[in-house]
Design a protein around this motif. Sequence first.
Motif, short mmCIF file in Angstrom:
data_model
loop_
_atom_site.label_atom_id
_atom_site.label_comp_id
_atom_site.label_asym_id
_atom_site.label_seq_id
_atom_site.Cartn_x
_atom_site.Cartn_y
_atom_site.Cartn_z
N GLY A 227 -51.57 39.16 21.61
CA GLY A 227 -52.05 39.08 22.98
C GLY A 227 -52.42 37.67 23.41
O GLY A 227 -52.57 36.77 22.58
N ASP A 228 -52.56 37.49 24.70
CA ASP A 228 -52.95 36.20 25.26
C ASP A 228 -54.33 35.78 24.78
O ASP A 228 -54.66 34.60 24.76
CB ASP A 228 -52.96 36.26 26.79
N ASN A 229 -55.14 36.75 24.39
CA ASN A 229 -56.50 36.46 23.95
C ASN A 229 -56.55 35.97 22.50
O ASN A 229 -57.62 35.75 21.96
CB ASN A 229 -57.38 37.70 24.11
N GLY A 230 -55.38 35.81 21.85
CA GLY A 230 -55.34 35.33 20.48
C GLY A 230 -55.54 36.41 19.44
O GLY A 230 -55.65 36.11 18.26
N HIS A 231 -55.59 37.66 19.86
CA HIS A 231 -55.75 38.76 18.92
C HIS A 231 -54.39 39.27 18.49
O HIS A 231 -53.46 39.35 19.29
CB HIS A 231 -56.53 39.91 19.56
N VAL A 232 -54.29 39.63 17.22
CA VAL A 232 -53.08 40.23 16.68
C VAL A 232 -53.40 41.67 16.34
O VAL A 232 -54.38 41.94 15.62
CB VAL A 232 -52.60 39.48 15.42
N ASP A 233 -52.64 42.60 16.88
CA ASP A 233 -52.80 44.02 16.57
C ASP A 233 -51.69 44.45 15.64
O ASP A 233 -50.51 44.30 15.97
CB ASP A 233 -52.77 44.86 17.85
N LEU A 234 -52.07 44.95 14.48
CA LEU A 234 -51.11 45.45 13.50
C LEU A 234 -51.28 46.95 13.39
O LEU A 234 -52.38 47.45 13.16
CB LEU A 234 -51.37 44.85 12.11
N ALA A 235 -50.19 47.68 13.57
CA ALA A 235 -50.20 49.13 13.36
C ALA A 235 -49.25 49.40 12.20
O ALA A 235 -48.06 49.11 12.27
CB ALA A 235 -49.74 49.85 14.61
#
Length: 79
Positions: free
Chosen positions: A9-17
């Motif tokens: 995301g633009d917020n620098g968060h990485v979401d891993l599923a």
Amino acid sequence: MRTAEIHYGDNGHVDLAVPKGTKLEDITKLQSMVIKQINPRGCQACLSGVHFNIREKLEEVIKVDLDKMAVIKDVAAHR
């Protein structure tokens, strides 16, 4: 084939599923690979602020057509 979904995301968060039952060892390798894709030359100090949200994939997924606000039937039928 087991797959993981990765969203940055633009917020620098990485979401891993990841699939249910994925080993921590595999998640660690995945994190390393993702970091190299995001910032291939980044030093540890530069990458220390990257937030990873790790979760298991939901097994029963319903897709919704947002324009019609209706469940997409062919996907729901495969549950």
